[in-house]
Design a protein around this motif. Sequence first.
Motif, PDB file in Angstrom:
ATOM      1  N   ASP A 124     -37.988  28.589  -3.933  1.00 11.20           N
ATOM      2  CA  ASP A 124     -38.749  28.699  -5.207  1.00 11.20           C
ATOM      3  C   ASP A 124     -39.702  27.059  -5.169  1.00 11.20           C
ATOM      4  N   THR A 125     -39.654  26.468  -3.930  1.00  9.37           N
ATOM      5  CA  THR A 125     -40.243  25.147  -4.190  1.00  9.37           C
ATOM      6  C   THR A 125     -41.536  24.935  -4.687  1.00  9.37           C
ATOM      7  N   ALA A 126     -42.533  25.324  -4.193  1.00 10.80           N
ATOM      8  CA  ALA A 126     -43.999  25.554  -4.496  1.00 10.80           C
ATOM      9  C   ALA A 126     -44.364  24.684  -5.356  1.00 10.80           C
ATOM     10  N   PRO A 127     -44.442  23.499  -5.270  1.00 10.67           N
ATOM     11  CA  PRO A 127     -43.944  22.664  -4.197  1.00 10.67           C
ATOM     12  C   PRO A 127     -42.661  22.176  -4.682  1.00 10.67           C
ATOM     13  N   HIS A 128     -42.251  22.417  -5.755  1.00  9.47           N
ATOM     14  CA  HIS A 128     -41.107  21.660  -6.180  1.00  9.47           C
ATOM     15  C   HIS A 128     -39.849  22.517  -6.705  1.00  9.47           C
ATOM     16  N   HIS A 129     -38.642  22.061  -6.507  1.00 10.09           N
ATOM     17  CA  HIS A 129     -37.519  23.117  -6.622  1.00 10.09           C
ATOM     18  C   HIS A 129     -37.647  23.314  -8.596  1.00 10.09           C
ATOM     19  N   ARG A 130     -37.647  24.677  -8.683  1.00  9.15           N
ATOM     20  CA  ARG A 130     -37.653  25.001 -10.187  1.00  9.15           C
ATOM     21  C   ARG A 130     -36.448  25.470 -10.923  1.00  9.15           C
ATOM     22  N   SER A 131     -35.520  25.974 -10.192  1.00  8.27           N
ATOM     23  CA  SER A 131     -34.412  26.759 -10.756  1.00  8.27           C
ATOM     24  C   SER A 131     -33.186  26.511  -9.869  1.00  8.27           C
ATOM     25  N   LEU A 132     -32.158  26.830 -10.282  1.00  5.88           N
ATOM     26  CA  LEU A 132     -30.777  26.860  -9.895  1.00  5.88           C
ATOM     27  C   LEU A 132     -30.306  28.381  -9.235  1.00  5.88           C
ATOM     28  N   PRO A 133     -29.848  28.581  -8.286  1.00  2.81           N
ATOM     29  CA  PRO A 133     -29.432  29.802  -7.678  1.00  2.81           C
ATOM     30  C   PRO A 133     -28.522  30.323  -8.727  1.00  2.81           C
ATOM     31  N   VAL A 134     -28.416  31.690  -9.052  1.00  2.00           N
ATOM     32  CA  VAL A 134     -27.504  31.954 -10.023  1.00  2.00           C
ATOM     33  C   VAL A 134     -25.951  32.141  -9.296  1.00  2.00           C
ATOM     34  N   PRO A 135     -25.008  31.815  -9.882  1.00  2.00           N
ATOM     35  CA  PRO A 135     -23.728  32.008  -9.234  1.00  2.00           C
ATOM     36  C   PRO A 135     -23.333  33.404  -8.673  1.00  2.00           C
ATOM     37  N   ALA A 136     -23.850  34.173  -9.470  1.00  2.00           N
ATOM     38  CA  ALA A 136     -23.306  35.748  -9.237  1.00  2.00           C
ATOM     39  C   ALA A 136     -23.977  36.143  -7.454  1.00  2.00           C
ATOM     40  N   SER A 137     -25.209  35.335  -7.256  1.00  2.00           N
ATOM     41  CA  SER A 137     -25.776  35.671  -5.893  1.00  2.00           C
ATOM     42  C   SER A 137     -25.104  34.627  -4.752  1.00  2.00           C
ATOM     43  N   TRP A 138     -24.233  33.848  -5.091  1.00  2.02           N
ATOM     44  CA  TRP A 138     -23.800  32.876  -4.132  1.00  2.02           C
ATOM     45  C   TRP A 138     -23.212  33.960  -2.960  1.00  2.02           C
ATOM     46  N   PRO A 164     -19.901  26.296 -12.278  1.00  8.08           N
ATOM     47  CA  PRO A 164     -19.391  27.561 -12.343  1.00  8.08           C
ATOM     48  C   PRO A 164     -17.984  27.544 -12.194  1.00  8.08           C
ATOM     49  N   ASP A 165     -17.271  28.888 -12.416  1.00  4.15           N
ATOM     50  CA  ASP A 165     -16.005  29.028 -12.350  1.00  4.15           C
ATOM     51  C   ASP A 165     -15.840  30.093 -11.106  1.00  4.15           C
ATOM     52  N   LEU A 166     -15.437  29.445 -10.104  1.00  2.94           N
ATOM     53  CA  LEU A 166     -15.368  30.027  -8.747  1.00  2.94           C
ATOM     54  C   LEU A 166     -14.304  31.315  -8.688  1.00  2.94           C
ATOM     55  N   ARG A 167     -13.227  31.148  -9.516  1.00  3.89           N
ATOM     56  CA  ARG A 167     -12.530  32.306  -9.673  1.00  3.89           C
ATOM     57  C   ARG A 167     -13.026  33.648 -10.052  1.00  3.89           C
ATOM     58  N   ALA A 168     -14.082  33.319 -11.105  1.00  2.90           N
ATOM     59  CA  ALA A 168     -14.694  34.419 -11.728  1.00  2.90           C
ATOM     60  C   ALA A 168     -15.782  35.147 -10.444  1.00  2.90           C
ATOM     61  N   LEU A 169     -15.941  34.365  -9.569  1.00  5.35           N
ATOM     62  CA  LEU A 169     -16.677  34.725  -8.321  1.00  5.35           C
ATOM     63  C   LEU A 169     -15.750  35.225  -7.198  1.00  5.35           C
ATOM     64  N   GLY A 170     -14.634  35.407  -7.365  1.00  2.28           N
ATOM     65  CA  GLY A 170     -13.631  35.941  -6.459  1.00  2.28           C
ATOM     66  C   GLY A 170     -13.114  34.911  -5.331  1.00  2.28           C
ATOM     67  N   SER A 171     -13.328  33.631  -5.642  1.00  2.00           N
ATOM     68  CA  SER A 171     -13.258  32.568  -4.587  1.00  2.00           C
ATOM     69  C   SER A 171     -11.984  31.767  -5.445  1.00  2.00           C
ATOM     70  N   ASP A 172     -11.024  31.302  -4.302  1.00  6.10           N
ATOM     71  CA  ASP A 172      -9.837  30.339  -4.659  1.00  6.10           C
ATOM     72  C   ASP A 172     -10.158  29.120  -4.131  1.00  6.10           C
ATOM     73  N   ALA A 173     -11.499  28.955  -3.340  1.00  5.50           N
ATOM     74  CA  ALA A 173     -11.549  27.442  -2.957  1.00  5.50           C
ATOM     75  C   ALA A 173     -11.887  26.382  -3.970  1.00  5.50           C
ATOM     76  N   PRO A 174     -11.573  25.200  -3.461  1.00  9.43           N
ATOM     77  CA  PRO A 174     -11.605  24.054  -4.491  1.00  9.43           C
ATOM     78  C   PRO A 174     -13.035  23.763  -4.745  1.00  9.43           C
ATOM     79  N   LEU A 175     -13.386  23.632  -6.034  1.00  9.74           N
ATOM     80  CA  LEU A 175     -14.972  23.184  -6.033  1.00  9.74           C
ATOM     81  C   LEU A 175     -15.077  21.664  -6.088  1.00  9.74           C
ATOM     82  N   VAL A 176     -16.055  21.175  -5.248  1.00  5.59           N
ATOM     83  CA  VAL A 176     -16.224  19.548  -5.178  1.00  5.59           C
ATOM     84  C   VAL A 176     -17.589  19.393  -5.827  1.00  5.59           C
ATOM     85  N   ILE A 177     -17.858  18.558  -6.610  1.00  4.36           N
ATOM     86  CA  ILE A 177     -19.209  18.015  -7.422  1.00  4.36           C
ATOM     87  C   ILE A 177     -19.496  16.701  -6.942  1.00  4.36           C
ATOM     88  N   ASP A 178     -20.742  16.616  -6.552  1.00  2.00           N
ATOM     89  CA  ASP A 178     -21.562  15.402  -6.516  1.00  2.00           C
ATOM     90  C   ASP A 178     -21.982  15.154  -7.907  1.00  2.00           C
TER      91      ASP A 178
END
Length: 367
Positions: A124-138, A164-178
């Motif tokens: 979605d750059t064209a030429p700049h990033h404009r949006s965030l990927p929806v968690p349900a699509s990860w 996002p809540d990774l558990r709601a996405l079916g993942s039990d992986a730890p979420l790391v945020i910068d």
Amino acid sequence: MRRAFNFSAGPATLPVPVLERAAAEMLDWHGSGIGVMEMSHRGREFGEIFERCEARLRELLAVPANYKVLFMQGGALAENAILPLNLSRGGVVDHVLTGSWSKKSAKEAARYCDARVAASNELDTAPHHRSLPVPASWRLSPGASYVHLCSNETIDGLEFHEVPDLRALGSDAPLVIDCSSHLASRPIDWSRVAVAYGGAQKNIGPAGLTLVFVREDLLGHALAACPSAFDYSVVAANGSMYNTPPTWAIYVAGLVFDWLAEQGGVEAIERRNIEKAALLYAAIDGSGGFYRNPVDLGCRSRMNVPFFAHDERLHAPFVESAAARGLVQLKGHKSVGGLRASIYNAMPLEGVQALVSHMQEFAASHG
């Protein structure tokens, strides 16, 4: 002395009361006869400074007792390597790519583990990033050691207003945020975040200090190649004193935390940040096309606001005329150009009002 309104993305503006107190204590901290920069990090005086700083930080961000707070060095860029050395176990790590900083994180992690792209806004750059990927699509990997995202991209001006809540996405992986560029600007939902890290030079203090918040169950799994000074379990066991920490930066961060508490805490400063961002975005959107911000409304950053004049030839005179009015560091990042205003915690509402006034006058004289 006339202080400018400093819109730098970092190192960034600091609260005036903090600078004044640091100046007053420069030569003699509380009757000790020496300044903080001269103190032993293992001495009683600095011990008091450090303990108060950590306690205040834990209070402000409601950090749970089962999280270690590590005071490190090297900035978020160093953490891009330190994280996989500590947490990947040499396996799979998922990355959500939303801009320049998250892409750097994934590229560096690939040197130490199987770094995969779970989601990206690259198209979605064209030429700049404009949006965030929806968690349900990860596309999350089964058994991933952790999932990494940058919750605020300073260059493109995108922010996850809610992680996002990774558990709601079916993942039990730890979420790391910068969270370098919004740390202490809003609360952190620790029920969703296992590790948070960031450089201090945005909202917290001088460059040189890096804060890492890590859940205790994730300690003790560093790869054999991980240097001892970067091993989270070693740093935690030594109370962030395994090597000499950035003492001056920690001291100033503590003053900032005191100032933040005086403002009413993180919840109060978040409300102020929302007000500042709304004022600036309204000026951009209400300019009749003279200025534009390409980011979707739902993920516009409250901290870093990139904007562009309708004619790129106007960017240089805008920066020059703004500087003449005491509005500095408004040039956009070299990778995207344009203009950018970083409006961190210490930027007063008056600074944003002054910027908006200049924007309107500039548009009127160059329309």
